[in-house]
Design a protein around this motif. Sequence first.
Motif, PDB file in Angstrom:
ATOM      1  N   UNK A 221       1.534  15.732   1.045  1.00 54.27           N
ATOM      2  CA  UNK A 221       0.717  15.668   2.263  1.00 54.27           C
ATOM      3  C   UNK A 221       0.104  14.283   2.437  1.00 54.27           C
ATOM      4  N   UNK A 222      -0.275  13.651   1.320  1.00 52.14           N
ATOM      5  CA  UNK A 222      -0.795  12.287   1.404  1.00 52.14           C
ATOM      6  C   UNK A 222       0.273  11.345   1.945  1.00 52.14           C
ATOM      7  N   UNK A 223       1.500  11.499   1.479  1.00 50.55           N
ATOM      8  CA  UNK A 223       2.611  10.701   2.006  1.00 50.55           C
ATOM      9  C   UNK A 223       2.799  10.954   3.499  1.00 50.55           C
ATOM     10  N   UNK A 224       2.694  12.204   3.882  1.00 52.07           N
ATOM     11  CA  UNK A 224       2.908  12.563   5.285  1.00 52.07           C
ATOM     12  C   UNK A 224       1.900  11.876   6.191  1.00 52.07           C
ATOM     13  N   UNK A 225       0.634  12.000   5.847  1.00 50.16           N
ATOM     14  CA  UNK A 225      -0.406  11.431   6.710  1.00 50.16           C
ATOM     15  C   UNK A 225      -0.471   9.911   6.619  1.00 50.16           C
ATOM     16  N   UNK A 226      -0.025   9.368   5.492  1.00 50.29           N
ATOM     17  CA  UNK A 226      -0.101   7.911   5.326  1.00 50.29           C
ATOM     18  C   UNK A 226       1.133   7.192   5.857  1.00 50.29           C
ATOM     19  N   UNK A 227       2.324   7.792   5.710  1.00 50.90           N
ATOM     20  CA  UNK A 227       3.557   7.051   5.986  1.00 50.90           C
ATOM     21  C   UNK A 227       4.489   7.760   6.961  1.00 50.90           C
TER      22      UNK A 227
ATOM     23  N   UNK B  39       0.836  -1.210   0.000  1.00 52.30           N
ATOM     24  CA  UNK B  39       0.000   0.000   0.000  1.00 52.30           C
ATOM     25  C   UNK B  39       0.865   1.252   0.000  1.00 52.30           C
ATOM     26  N   UNK B  40       1.935   1.255   0.812  1.00 45.97           N
ATOM     27  CA  UNK B  40       2.818   2.420   0.865  1.00 45.97           C
ATOM     28  C   UNK B  40       3.532   2.640  -0.462  1.00 45.97           C
ATOM     29  N   UNK B  41       3.958   1.550  -1.085  1.00 47.81           N
ATOM     30  CA  UNK B  41       4.604   1.684  -2.400  1.00 47.81           C
ATOM     31  C   UNK B  41       3.631   2.251  -3.433  1.00 47.81           C
ATOM     32  N   UNK B  42       2.365   1.862  -3.325  1.00 52.65           N
ATOM     33  CA  UNK B  42       1.372   2.398  -4.257  1.00 52.65           C
ATOM     34  C   UNK B  42       1.188   3.904  -4.059  1.00 52.65           C
ATOM     35  N   UNK B  43       1.138   4.325  -2.793  1.00 52.99           N
ATOM     36  CA  UNK B  43       0.997   5.759  -2.513  1.00 52.99           C
ATOM     37  C   UNK B  43       2.222   6.523  -3.007  1.00 52.99           C
TER      38      UNK B  43
END
Length: 599
Positions: free
Chosen positions: A239-245, A207-211
Amino acid sequence: MIFAAMKFRKVSWYNLARMGALMGADALAGGLCYFLFATATIVLTSNGRNHAMVWPADAVILALLLSRPRRHWPVLLLAGWAGNLVANGVARGWVLGLVLYGAINMGQTLLAAHFVRRSRVGDDVMADSGSFGRFLFWAGLIAPALGAAAGALSSQMIYGQPLLPSFGRWIASNSLGFVIFTPFFKGIFDGSYARALGSLKKITLAENLAVFGLHVAVTLLVFAQNRLPLLYLPFSTLLLLTFRMGRLATHLGTLLVAVVAIIAALNHSGPMALIDQGPLIQTVFLQAYLAVLLCTSLPVAAVVSARADAQAELAAREETLRLVMARSPDAILAFDGNGICRWADGPLREYLGIEPDDIVGASITELSVKTGGALERMYHHLLASNGHHHTSDFNPARHPELTLEASLRLAPRQTSTIGSVIIMRDITVRKAREVAISKRAETDDLTGVLNRAGFHQRLNLAIETSEEPFSLALIDVDRFKSINDTYGHPVGDAALIEIVRRMKTGTRKGDVVGRLGGDEFAILFRCEMAKAETICKRITGLVSTDPIHANDNVLLLTSISCGVAQFAPGMSREQLVDAADLALYQAKDSGRNGVKTVA
């Protein structure tokens, strides 16, 4: 001793050798990386005489300094200076003044490392917004500014570059290099990225690789075209990376945008190509864009990561507390400011007969109804008294055989109460022991009734709290001294035991019998004097009718005399006792074996 010394020396030499190998590996890696990054940026973003557009090489050494002990710093700085010298010599051509460039670069790197570590953010330069602010101040402003002053003078002296443009290009390129690349390199050198990847499950990693792939795709889309000014799009995916990972992904995502943007600028493509004011203005705009990107995404990443760390620590503490409470004899209830239970744990089912899940969400009033009302009384008593702590014992309604000690504490705020905590503990055994000790302390050893102290305590309590009429009877055994003198103390003791037995037989459940000393007794009657007089007459009959002691040689008859007085409002204990004693004197004076009363 010699063997121990040899062993210690062997271990010490091994540690020194291992330390030297690690230091050498770091220095080699730092110097080589510095050379590669410096050479590439000079060749690609400089004309060989002015400063590079972005300078990531110093960030390599700064990341190593922040990740390694201070005793390694001299070797690492020397490796960085050597890499700088070789890179400038290869890319610009060998001149004597190049020695100054390396010294200036390592000087500003050392300054940034010293103050970042001194401000206690060296272990994680993006731990929170405050840490990032201090890192940005020292590594992104002060150190590059001082380096730019010296670097601009050196460039003017060596290559004849204008002073102010050279100063601006140096501070911009070095600031961006420090702030963009240092967090990423530090994450590589201290193993943060390796630990983060190792801790992820396969599905989470996918999932992180997809983001991250989405961020790569958006960034390439923005900078692969020069028709639309889509520079805002990478902000959203960052920001999506920040909140997700978390912040590590933000560091890597920011680095990706910077590298792609620089490559696009070097190829005169991307949104920067829409600016038709020349390469210099495009370079300045790119540097400003990267600065805004950094100052927007990295503080957000720091705050989000700090909150995530705080939540993880809070969850870990809560789990630890749950494990402790699962093995603790204490039960705990936490209420909010409105008296609603928000947390419950411990042996609540064993204590209250209620499951913890059934308690959470209930008000203290609802819980008190199920437990007998004690908890609500404690709560309102504490609020009324303006106190912060109250402890009380109670017997829960569903387990009345237990005695629980409940300790209630309020959590006050300046103008209100934000919550309260109740801790309950089973004190059944302790309470029984205390009652037994107290009972022994106030019990007459011979007869088993209350002794003088115990009886006076009950009498005082009746005077202070009783709302119903009560009476006091004082009793003497008639001519008891002659019994002891004639038959001995063992017979006298047996006679007293039998007399007390008959007294208890003649009294009612609520009456209190006590031995004041020798052959003197007292009875506290929970009734008016007329009723007490009737009971005393019955007792005198029980004592005088049958022998109080009998064996083969002795058949002992005796009698008792009683004086009764009724308590009147306003009387003291001494006045009540004196009144009963006066009645007793009258009973004795009238021939004994009788009862007299006094108003």
